[in-house]
Design a protein around this motif. Structure first.
Motif, mmCIF file in Angstrom:
data_model
loop_
_atom_site.group_PDB
_atom_site.id
_atom_site.type_symbol
_atom_site.label_atom_id
_atom_site.label_comp_id
_atom_site.label_asym_id
_atom_site.label_seq_id
_atom_site.Cartn_x
_atom_site.Cartn_y
_atom_site.Cartn_z
ATOM 1 N N GLU A 214 2.523 45.743 -35.539
ATOM 2 C CA GLU A 214 2.831 44.753 -36.062
ATOM 3 C C GLU A 214 4.332 44.680 -35.144
ATOM 4 O OE1 GLU A 214 4.836 49.286 -36.375
ATOM 5 O OE2 GLU A 214 2.868 48.265 -36.920
ATOM 6 N N ILE A 215 4.405 44.955 -33.285
ATOM 7 C CA ILE A 215 5.127 44.004 -32.747
ATOM 8 C C ILE A 215 4.472 43.371 -32.411
ATOM 9 C CG2 ILE A 215 7.338 45.213 -33.290
ATOM 10 C CD1 ILE A 215 6.297 46.653 -30.850
ATOM 11 N N LYS A 216 3.258 43.688 -32.232
ATOM 12 C CA LYS A 216 1.825 42.779 -30.845
ATOM 13 C C LYS A 216 2.353 40.980 -30.408
ATOM 14 C CE LYS A 216 -1.609 46.213 -30.154
ATOM 15 N NZ LYS A 216 -2.784 46.774 -30.471
ATOM 16 N N SER A 217 2.654 40.973 -31.812
ATOM 17 C CA SER A 217 1.999 39.498 -31.806
ATOM 18 C C SER A 217 3.645 39.266 -31.594
ATOM 19 C CB SER A 217 2.296 38.739 -33.343
ATOM 20 O OG SER A 217 2.890 39.314 -34.294
ATOM 21 N N LYS A 218 4.750 39.677 -31.519
ATOM 22 C CA LYS A 218 6.353 39.303 -31.493
ATOM 23 C C LYS A 218 6.700 40.013 -29.565
ATOM 24 C CE LYS A 218 7.314 40.633 -35.752
ATOM 25 N NZ LYS A 218 8.436 41.564 -36.552
ATOM 26 N N ILE A 219 5.838 40.400 -29.108
ATOM 27 C CA ILE A 219 6.416 40.986 -27.950
ATOM 28 C C ILE A 219 6.277 39.700 -27.157
ATOM 29 C CG2 ILE A 219 5.711 43.115 -28.078
ATOM 30 C CD1 ILE A 219 3.407 42.555 -26.080
ATOM 31 N N ILE A 221 7.571 36.800 -27.079
ATOM 32 C CA ILE A 221 8.503 35.567 -27.773
ATOM 33 C C ILE A 221 9.302 35.859 -27.572
ATOM 34 C CG2 ILE A 221 9.577 35.000 -29.689
ATOM 35 C CD1 ILE A 221 7.530 35.971 -32.324
ATOM 36 N N PRO A 222 9.987 34.840 -26.765
ATOM 37 C CA PRO A 222 11.973 34.991 -25.739
ATOM 38 C C PRO A 222 13.131 35.824 -26.609
ATOM 39 C CG PRO A 222 10.816 32.504 -25.366
ATOM 40 C CD PRO A 222 9.553 32.816 -26.572
ATOM 41 N N PHE A 223 14.475 36.544 -26.315
ATOM 42 C CA PHE A 223 14.461 37.300 -26.607
ATOM 43 C C PHE A 223 14.496 38.306 -27.566
ATOM 44 C CE2 PHE A 223 15.620 32.590 -27.798
ATOM 45 C CZ PHE A 223 17.033 32.352 -26.755
ATOM 46 N N PHE A 224 12.905 38.740 -27.595
ATOM 47 C CA PHE A 224 12.424 40.105 -28.548
ATOM 48 C C PHE A 224 12.764 41.263 -27.791
ATOM 49 C CE2 PHE A 224 9.525 42.531 -30.463
ATOM 50 C CZ PHE A 224 9.635 43.061 -31.389
ATOM 51 N N THR A 225 12.304 42.098 -28.357
ATOM 52 C CA THR A 225 12.884 43.455 -27.107
ATOM 53 C C THR A 225 12.731 44.380 -27.949
ATOM 54 O OG1 THR A 225 13.415 44.547 -25.660
ATOM 55 C CG2 THR A 225 15.381 43.803 -26.210
ATOM 56 N N THR A 226 12.660 45.542 -27.410
ATOM 57 C CA THR A 226 12.915 47.001 -28.488
ATOM 58 C C THR A 226 13.530 47.593 -27.758
ATOM 59 O OG1 THR A 226 10.236 48.163 -27.233
ATOM 60 C CG2 THR A 226 9.677 46.591 -29.077
ATOM 61 N N LYS A 227 14.240 47.125 -26.268
ATOM 62 C CA LYS A 227 14.765 47.896 -25.493
ATOM 63 C C LYS A 227 15.148 48.020 -25.186
ATOM 64 C CE LYS A 227 10.843 47.177 -21.949
ATOM 65 N NZ LYS A 227 10.336 46.773 -21.120
ATOM 66 N N LYS A 228 16.769 49.013 -24.876
ATOM 67 C CA LYS A 228 18.112 48.985 -25.768
ATOM 68 C C LYS A 228 19.041 48.128 -24.262
ATOM 69 C CE LYS A 228 19.254 53.344 -27.473
ATOM 70 N NZ LYS A 228 20.211 54.674 -27.571
ATOM 71 N N GLU A 229 18.106 47.990 -23.171
ATOM 72 C CA GLU A 229 18.712 47.270 -22.611
ATOM 73 C C GLU A 229 17.712 45.460 -21.983
ATOM 74 O OE1 GLU A 229 22.070 47.928 -20.794
ATOM 75 O OE2 GLU A 229 21.793 49.791 -22.137
ATOM 76 N N GLY A 230 16.740 45.313 -22.739
ATOM 77 C CA GLY A 230 16.302 44.768 -22.484
ATOM 78 C C GLY A 230 17.299 43.126 -22.815
ATOM 79 N N SER A 231 16.098 42.164 -22.000
ATOM 80 C CA SER A 231 16.405 40.769 -22.176
ATOM 81 C C SER A 231 15.450 40.283 -23.127
ATOM 82 C CB SER A 231 16.753 40.154 -20.574
ATOM 83 O OG SER A 231 15.460 40.223 -20.385
ATOM 84 N N GLY A 232 14.389 40.569 -23.241
ATOM 85 C CA GLY A 232 13.506 39.463 -23.892
ATOM 86 C C GLY A 232 12.364 38.052 -22.880
ATOM 87 N N VAL A 233 12.973 38.798 -22.214
ATOM 88 C CA VAL A 233 12.668 37.654 -20.860
ATOM 89 C C VAL A 233 11.227 37.750 -20.000
ATOM 90 C CG1 VAL A 233 13.151 36.064 -19.093
ATOM 91 C CG2 VAL A 233 15.253 36.772 -20.011
ATOM 92 N N GLY A 234 11.017 39.304 -19.841
ATOM 93 C CA GLY A 234 9.549 39.440 -19.006
ATOM 94 C C GLY A 234 8.482 38.723 -19.565
ATOM 95 N N LEU A 235 7.961 39.370 -20.550
ATOM 96 C CA LEU A 235 6.778 39.290 -21.341
ATOM 97 C C LEU A 235 6.568 37.831 -21.760
ATOM 98 C CD1 LEU A 235 5.816 42.257 -23.148
ATOM 99 C CD2 LEU A 235 5.282 41.468 -21.029
ATOM 100 N N ALA A 236 7.969 37.081 -21.995
ATOM 101 C CA ALA A 236 7.880 35.873 -22.080
ATOM 102 C C ALA A 236 7.527 35.017 -21.233
ATOM 103 C CB ALA A 236 9.007 35.007 -22.546
ATOM 104 N N LEU A 237 8.103 34.990 -19.743
ATOM 105 C CA LEU A 237 7.458 34.585 -18.843
ATOM 106 C C LEU A 237 6.168 34.623 -18.022
ATOM 107 C CD1 LEU A 237 9.398 32.805 -16.644
ATOM 108 C CD2 LEU A 237 9.281 35.140 -15.233
#
Length: 265
Positions: A214-219, A221-237
Motif C-alpha cells: 500500500e505504500i510502494k506507490s508513495k515512497i 513522493i516528496p515529503f512522504f516518509t515512514t521514518k521518525k527522523e526522515g525528511s522524505g527527500v532521499g527516494l524523491a531525489l
C-alpha cells in the motif's frame, strides 16, 4: 509495476489491402517527469514562504537569548529575577534551536528544485560499486552486515553522471541498512547487468522486512516518509535523478523477502 501506455492506430494500404497498424508507446517516463515537475513547483513555493517566515523568527530568538544574558549580567545577584530570566532564556533558546532545525529541514527540500543537468561520462560500474562500499564502510561501519556487489559482465560500462549515481546508491544502501537493522544476518547486494533491451539495470536488494504494497506507490513522493527522523527527500531525489537520465526507478520484493530497488537506464 504498472505502466501507462499511449495507444494509436493507423490505417495503411499494403498490396491493395487495408491493414491496421497498432502502436503502443510507454509514456511512464513522461508522466513521472510531469509529476515531479509539479512537486518541484509546489516545493519551491512552500520552501520560499516557510523560509521567509522562519528566518526572522530564528534571528530574533538568537537576539533575545543575548539580551537575556546581558540583562542577567546587569541585574547581578538577584535570585528571584535571575530565576525568571533563566526561564525566559530556556524558552527562547528552545525557539531558536527549533527554528534552526526547521530551516535545515526545509533546506533539504531545496535539493529537489536545484538538481543540475547530468554531466554524463563513461565509466565501469564495478568502480562505482567499489567506491560506494568503501564510503559506506568508512562512515557507518557495517558491523555484521554482509554488503557485496556483482557486475555481469564484469567490465560493463555505462554513461551517466557518476557523482549523482554514487549519491543515490549511497542513499539506497543506507535505507537498506535501516531496513535490516533488526535482522540477525543482514545482507545487502548491489548488482548490475543488461536487460533484454540492452539497458543497464542496477539493483539494490536486502533481506529486511520489505515494503508494504500500500505504500510502494508513495515512497517516491516528496515529503512522504515512514521514518521518525526522515525528511522524505532521499527516494524523491532518486527518482528525479533517474528522470534526468531518461531512466526509471521501481521497487519490488527481493528474493529474500526484503526490498529490491531497480534503476533502469
Amino acid at each position: 509495476m504498472t505502466h501507462q501506455l499511449s495507444v494509436s492506430m493507423t490505417d495503411v494500404i499494403v498490396a491493395a489491402k487495408h491493414e491496421k497498424l497498432l502502436s503502443l508507446q510507454d509514456i511512464q517516463n513522461e508522466l513521472d517527469a510531469s509529476q515531479m515537475q509539479a512537486w518541484q513547483d509546489l516545493v519551491k513555493v512552500l520552501t520560499h514562504e516557510i523560509m521567509n517566515s522562519i528566518t526572522p523568527v530564528a534571528s530574533l530568538a538568537k537576539t533575545a537569548v543575548d539580551l537575556v544574558a546581558d540583562t542577567k549580567h546587569k541585574v547581578g545577584e538577584k535570585p528571584e529575577i535571575n530565576s525568571h530570566l533563566d526561564d525566559i532564556a530556556s524558552a527562547v533558546t528552545t525557539v531558536a534551536r527549533r527554528s534552526e532545525g526547521l530551516m535545515t529541514f526545509v533546506g533539504s527540500y531545496r535539493k529537489l528544485t536545484s538538481l543540475p543537468e547530468p554531466n554524463k561520462i563513461s565509466f565501469k560500474i564495478s568502480e562505482v560499486f567499489k567506491q560506494v562500499v568503501e564510503i559506506i564502510n568508512q562512515h557507518s561501519g557495517l558491523d555484521k552486515t554482509k554488503l557485496s556487489y556483482h557486475v555481469e559482465p564484469s567490465e560493463l560500462k555505462m554513461e551517466a553522471d557518476r557523482a549523482m549515481l554514487e549519491q543515490i546508491l549511497i542513499n539506497l544502501v543506507k535505507n537498506a541498512q535501516q531496513a535490516t537493522y533488526r535482522i540477525d544476518q543482514p545482507i545487502i547486494t548491489l548488482s548490475a547487468g543488461l536487460n533484454r533491451r540492452g539497458n543497464v539495470v542496477i539493483e539494490i536488494a536486502d533481506n529486511g522486512s520489505g515494503i508494504d504494497d500500500e505504500i510502494k506507490s508513495k515512497i517516491f513522493i516528496p515529503f512522504f516518509t515512514t521514518k521518525k527522523e526522515g525528511s522524505g527527500v532521499g527516494l524523491a531525489l532518486t527518482r528525479q535523478v533517474m528522470n534526468a537520465h531518461g531512466g526509471t526507478v521501481k521497487v519490488t520484493a527481493s528474493g529474500t523477502g526484503g526490498a529490491l530497488f531497480s534503476l533502469v537506464f
